[in-house]
Design a protein around this motif. Structure first.
Motif, short mmCIF file in Angstrom:
data_model
loop_
_atom_site.label_atom_id
_atom_site.label_comp_id
_atom_site.label_asym_id
_atom_site.label_seq_id
_atom_site.Cartn_x
_atom_site.Cartn_y
_atom_site.Cartn_z
N SER A 18 0.81 -1.23 0.00
CA SER A 18 0.00 0.00 0.00
C SER A 18 0.83 1.27 0.00
N HIS A 19 2.00 1.24 -0.59
CA HIS A 19 2.78 2.47 -0.77
C HIS A 19 2.22 3.20 -1.99
N ARG A 55 -2.08 1.72 5.70
CA ARG A 55 -2.33 2.99 5.01
C ARG A 55 -3.79 3.41 5.10
#
Length: 487
Positions: A18-19, A55
């Motif tokens: 989830s970057h 995130r």
């Protein structure tokens, strides 16, 4: 006359976690590389752990943000990692992959426990044809049977499943590609033990192979972690013999490509909607609750009390490093709990002897343990920190030598008995042998899934009297005589 060459380009990513800041550049790169090779010559794959609930965009959308980005990026097929399989419920996975995914999901070794079948949204394998080349795809995920069983899954040992599928697929295809969320050692073992695999695309252990491993006839590739890199494999196949003539493997830095504006806008939309979702009030505090890594603090005590209640244990033991900050007076939101407790760590329950508990408490007063950085096993903090406890009182002498600081320990109103077994509520990461090693020596371990410890904090904040109870000290300095009275 020279043989005609068939050409295939494989684009691959893994462990993006989830970057979202990397995803617009990855999408732009894949689009450019797909156009240069030709859409019909390109296969785009992901090897799992794209989703990570650390995130805001993921947590607030229950993973829908990731699925939308993957759809728009143009993935043809993916496998799932432990972050998808173990942090999302079956219902959530059914919604995401059954209703939202526009790509094939490979879960060759993951079956529903009730039906004994691959989930309706998944496939054991997939044959896809690109530019006249038939490619057999297999996708296997990390083998955590104890955890998957609790979530209603029956996970199979991945190498034996892969071996069976390779034997079945080999006569039908020109290439076999395994999407392996198993880690580098297992990838190497797979390449060494299973004949007939052309390409293993790896993940899970976040290894970056700038040059592929070439084991027998198998190439092993991997692109690191967090979307910093992605991989490209170009393969030429003789159209007559159907044999590989050339394999070219390269690793590319995502940041060297400009961001795709459409993907960036989509991420902004999901971030905005997720912030609204996570702004929901879950508690209201009349006073702040501080968190400290190296000394006892109320929020750590509240977490320990919540773990004890959640696991129905005699006592609870948690490390203060789980908490990245405290809670201010006023509204507490889900978003704030995510900020201060991002780790996807679950409660667990075990039997542990008093001797093992005592040793962990001793280590908890030693700087080399409290200040120890931790990585992996779901931990998203910075250092281990001291131990917060509930259901016990600890008398200690801070000036005493290491392993001689603990003077007396009470479990309820009775002093701890070294030989006795106690029911202990704690955190699953300790059972993997990290942090305080004596906490990994418990028996009859029961993992409690799918709730994370931030869910425990949320519920404990709503318990009558829990906040006031968290202010009561569990750790007490021995007086000059070392003869403090029992609590």
């Amino acid at each position: 006359m020279a043989s005609r060459m068939l050409r295939l380009r494989i684009l691959h990513s893994n462990d993006i976690h989830s970057h979202f800041e990397q995803m617009p550049s990855i999408a732009a790169a894949f689009k450019e590389l797909r156009e240069s090779a030709g859409e019909e010559h390109t296969l785009t794959l992901d090897v799992g752990d794209h989703i990570d609930r650390v995130r805001i965009e993921t947590e607030g959308s229950a993973g829908s943000a990731n699925l939308a980005i993957m759809n728009e990026t143009g993935y043809d097929a993916v496998t799932i990692g432990n972050n998808e399989g173990l942090t999302l419920s079956q219902d959530t996975l059914n919604l995401l992959y059954g209703s939202e995914a526009r790509f094939t999901v490979l879960c060759s070794n993951l079956l529903e426990a009730t039906s004994g079948q691959i989930p309706r949204w998944g496939k054991a394998y997939h044959i896809i044809e690109k530019a006249g080349i038939k490619v057999g795809l297999i996708g296997v995920t990390a083998y955590f049977p104890d955890f998957y069983q609790l979530l209603g899954w029956d996970i199979k040992e991945p190498l034996s499943i892969t071996s069976e599928l390779v034997r079945e697929l080999r006569p039908q295809v020109d290439l076999i590609v395994v999407l392996s969320h198993l880690g580098l050692r297992n990838d190497q073992r797979m390449a060494d033990e299973i004949q007939g695999i052309d390409l293993i695309l790896g993940g899970h252990t976040h290894h970056l192979l700038e040059e592929p491993l070439h084991i027998g006839e198998t190439y092993v590739c991997a692109a690191g972690k967090f979307g910093q890199y992605f991989g490209v494999v170009d393969i030429d196949i003789d159209a007559d013999t159907r044999q590989k003539v050339n394999v070219s493997v390269s690793i590319h830095e995502a940041s060297s490509y400009p961001a795709d504006a459409h993907i960036a806008k989509l991420i902004d939309q999901y971030r905005s909607s997720s912030e609204q979702v996570l702004s929901r009030q879950v508690a209201y505090l009349e006073q702040p609750l501080s968190a400290e890594w190296y000394e006892e603090a109320p929020l750590g005590n509240l977490l320990a009390a919540g773990i004890r209640r959640w696991t129905h244990a005699d006592i609870a033991i948690v490390n203060a490093g789980q908490l990245l900050g405290g809670l201010d007076r006023g509204t507490v939101s889900m978003g704030r709990l995510l900020q201060i407790c991002p780790s996807p760590i679950n409660p667990c329950r075990m039997l542990l002897t008093g001797d093992r508990i005592w040793k962990a408490l001793e280590e908890s007063r030693i700087p080399e343990f409290m200040e120890k950085p931790l990585y992996g096993f779901g931990f998203r903090g910075k250092v281990l920190g001291m131990l917060n406890v509930d259901g016990m009182q600890v008398e200690y002498d801070a000036s005493a030598p290491a392993y001689a600081k603990i003077k007396r320990v009470w479990i309820g109103s009775e002093q701890l008995v070294r030989e006795k077994e106690y029911v202990v509520g704690t955190l699953d990461m300790f059972t993997f042998g990290i942090g305080f090693l004596s906490l990994s020596e418990g028996k009859q371990i029961e993992y409690i899934l799918p709730n994370f410890i931030r869910d425990v904090i949320r519920e404990e904040l709503q318990e009558t009297g829990a906040v006031q109870a968290s202010l009561i000290k569990r750790w007490k300095q021995a007086d000059a005589t070392g003869l403090n009275k029992s609590p």
